[in-house]
Design an enzyme around this catalytic site. Sequence first.
Site, PDB file in Angstrom:
ATOM      1  N   LYS A  96      45.292  34.498  32.290  1.00 50.02           N
ATOM      2  CA  LYS A  96      44.044  34.409  32.750  1.00 50.02           C
ATOM      3  C   LYS A  96      43.362  35.773  32.065  1.00 50.02           C
ATOM      4  CE  LYS A  96      41.682  34.806  37.283  1.00 50.02           C
ATOM      5  NZ  LYS A  96      41.894  35.104  38.694  1.00 50.02           N
ATOM      6  N   GLU A 118      45.369  27.083  41.327  1.00 53.73           N
ATOM      7  CA  GLU A 118      45.863  28.618  40.793  1.00 53.73           C
ATOM      8  C   GLU A 118      46.676  29.091  41.666  1.00 53.73           C
ATOM      9  OE1 GLU A 118      43.489  32.965  39.784  1.00 53.73           O
ATOM     10  OE2 GLU A 118      42.545  31.539  41.349  1.00 53.73           O
ATOM     11  N   CYS A 177      40.299  29.867  37.260  1.00 54.40           N
ATOM     12  CA  CYS A 177      39.325  30.376  38.431  1.00 54.40           C
ATOM     13  C   CYS A 177      38.361  31.512  37.897  1.00 54.40           C
ATOM     14  CB  CYS A 177      40.078  31.360  39.257  1.00 54.40           C
ATOM     15  SG  CYS A 177      39.254  31.387  41.009  1.00 54.40           S
TER      16      CYS A 177
END
Length: 253
Positions: A108, A39, A142
């Site tokens: 995300k 990330e 994540c």
Amino acid sequence: MKVTLLQTDIRWARPDENILEAEKLMAQQSGRDLYVLPEMWSTGFATKPEGIAHTEGNNEALCWMQEQARQRKCAVCGSLAVQLADGTFRNRHYFADGRTGRLTYYDKHHLFTYGHEDQYYTAGQEHCIVEYEDFRLLLLTCYDLRFPCWSRYATEREYDAIVLVANWPESRQSAWQVLTRARAIENQAYFIGVNRVGDDLYSHYDGASVVVDPIGRMLGQCRRHEVQALTVELNKAELQRRRMKFRVLDDRD
């Protein structure tokens, strides 16, 4: 499909140095199908992106990903902090396919509120499944790892592997070890999770990037605390065999 995990030690806000490290690791594992970076691999986890995030239209790290994919005739993925033309920031997980020239991305969805990521970035609202080398790959980033409903295998969201890129700190490493296996088992899918090592302004990271098979067995894991490139081969026929033999997905909610 041969997948190489690129577990890097990210230099804060130094894209040039991070690109060089990624190139060195890729050179150690040439001829692979897919290379996966962590990330925000070019900058570090910049929760306050002003002055650090790349602009969407002038993005050295993204251009490098596309060029590497084209030259090596492979795919390269990983997330970048980017600023769009409208001024908003995204934590954008790019997938550069050098064999077709196609560039795909996932924004995300679960922003890390504990670290105030939600105060500076705009959350994505769409899933992204990439078709590559006869595999369907669900892209995640994540904190998404903690939310099983978002990644659940479903009608019109069918996939063969999850590709998750992360800056997951050592202090929560026990959750990483459990949840990476859980997401693989509950979805009868391969799980590819690439984490970083080293330190930033907020946390220490010890890697443990991993590939898990559809029944939760670890196919490969990077050494903790070390920069490393690790290659694991995924077998689509084996995935299909296991799904047909033990048809858990037929009984999903």
